[in-house]
Design a protein around this motif. Structure first.
Motif, mmCIF file in Angstrom:
data_model
loop_
_atom_site.group_PDB
_atom_site.id
_atom_site.type_symbol
_atom_site.label_atom_id
_atom_site.label_comp_id
_atom_site.label_asym_id
_atom_site.label_seq_id
_atom_site.Cartn_x
_atom_site.Cartn_y
_atom_site.Cartn_z
ATOM 1 N N ALA A 1 2.204 1.734 -3.477
ATOM 2 C CA ALA A 1 1.146 2.213 -4.366
ATOM 3 C C ALA A 1 0.888 3.699 -4.167
ATOM 4 O O ALA A 1 0.710 4.449 -5.134
ATOM 5 C CB ALA A 1 -0.131 1.408 -4.132
ATOM 6 N N VAL A 2 0.878 4.163 -2.924
ATOM 7 C CA VAL A 2 0.653 5.581 -2.642
ATOM 8 C C VAL A 2 1.806 6.424 -3.181
ATOM 9 O O VAL A 2 1.583 7.482 -3.787
ATOM 10 C CB VAL A 2 0.467 5.798 -1.119
ATOM 11 N N LEU B 1 1.487 6.631 -6.924
ATOM 12 C CA LEU B 1 0.373 7.513 -7.268
ATOM 13 C C LEU B 1 0.752 8.981 -7.097
ATOM 14 O O LEU B 1 0.422 9.816 -7.942
ATOM 15 C CB LEU B 1 -0.835 7.171 -6.394
ATOM 16 N N VAL B 2 1.462 9.307 -6.043
ATOM 17 C CA VAL B 2 1.884 10.693 -5.809
ATOM 18 C C VAL B 2 2.898 11.130 -6.862
ATOM 19 O O VAL B 2 2.830 12.245 -7.383
ATOM 20 C CB VAL B 2 2.463 10.849 -4.382
ATOM 21 N N LEU C 1 0.830 -1.207 0.000
ATOM 22 C CA LEU C 1 0.000 0.000 0.000
ATOM 23 C C LEU C 1 0.868 1.262 0.000
ATOM 24 O O LEU C 1 0.564 2.229 -0.705
ATOM 25 C CB LEU C 1 -0.939 -0.001 1.206
ATOM 26 N N LEU C 2 1.934 1.266 0.750
ATOM 27 C CA LEU C 2 2.842 2.403 0.780
ATOM 28 C C LEU C 2 3.481 2.626 -0.590
ATOM 29 O O LEU C 2 3.559 3.766 -1.071
ATOM 30 C CB LEU C 2 3.921 2.196 1.850
ATOM 31 N N ARG D 1 -2.757 10.306 -11.027
ATOM 32 C CA ARG D 1 -3.773 9.336 -11.390
ATOM 33 C C ARG D 1 -3.957 9.232 -12.910
ATOM 34 O O ARG D 1 -4.136 8.157 -13.455
ATOM 35 C CB ARG D 1 -5.101 9.726 -10.734
#
Length: 69
Positions: free
Chosen positions: A14-15, A18-19, A11-12, A23
């Motif tokens: 992926a974030v 994304l940043v 999850l980290l 998107r």
């Protein structure tokens, strides 16, 4: 080393991705990946159809030494 990443680590990651990319960029990239996979599957199916529909191959081997080029 990568065996113990787990769900929080994924999850980290992926974030962070994304940043960094945003998107819109990620969604367009995933769209291109999907088109590539679809094209690849279509090519495989066409190749298999071509092999299945192939006619008997004609033998063009020269019968005598005189016929060789």
């Amino acid at each position: 080393m990568l065996n113990n990443i787990g769900l929080p680590g994924l999850l980290l990651i992926a974030v962070v991705v994304l940043v960094l990319f945003g998107r819109g960029k990620i969604s367009s990239l995933m769209g291109e990946v999907g088109k590539g996979i679809t094209s690849f599957k279509k090519g495989i199916n066409e190749g298999q159809d071509e092999i299945a529909n192939a006619e008997e191959v004609k033998d063009v081997t020269p019968e005598t030494e005189k016929d060789k080029v």
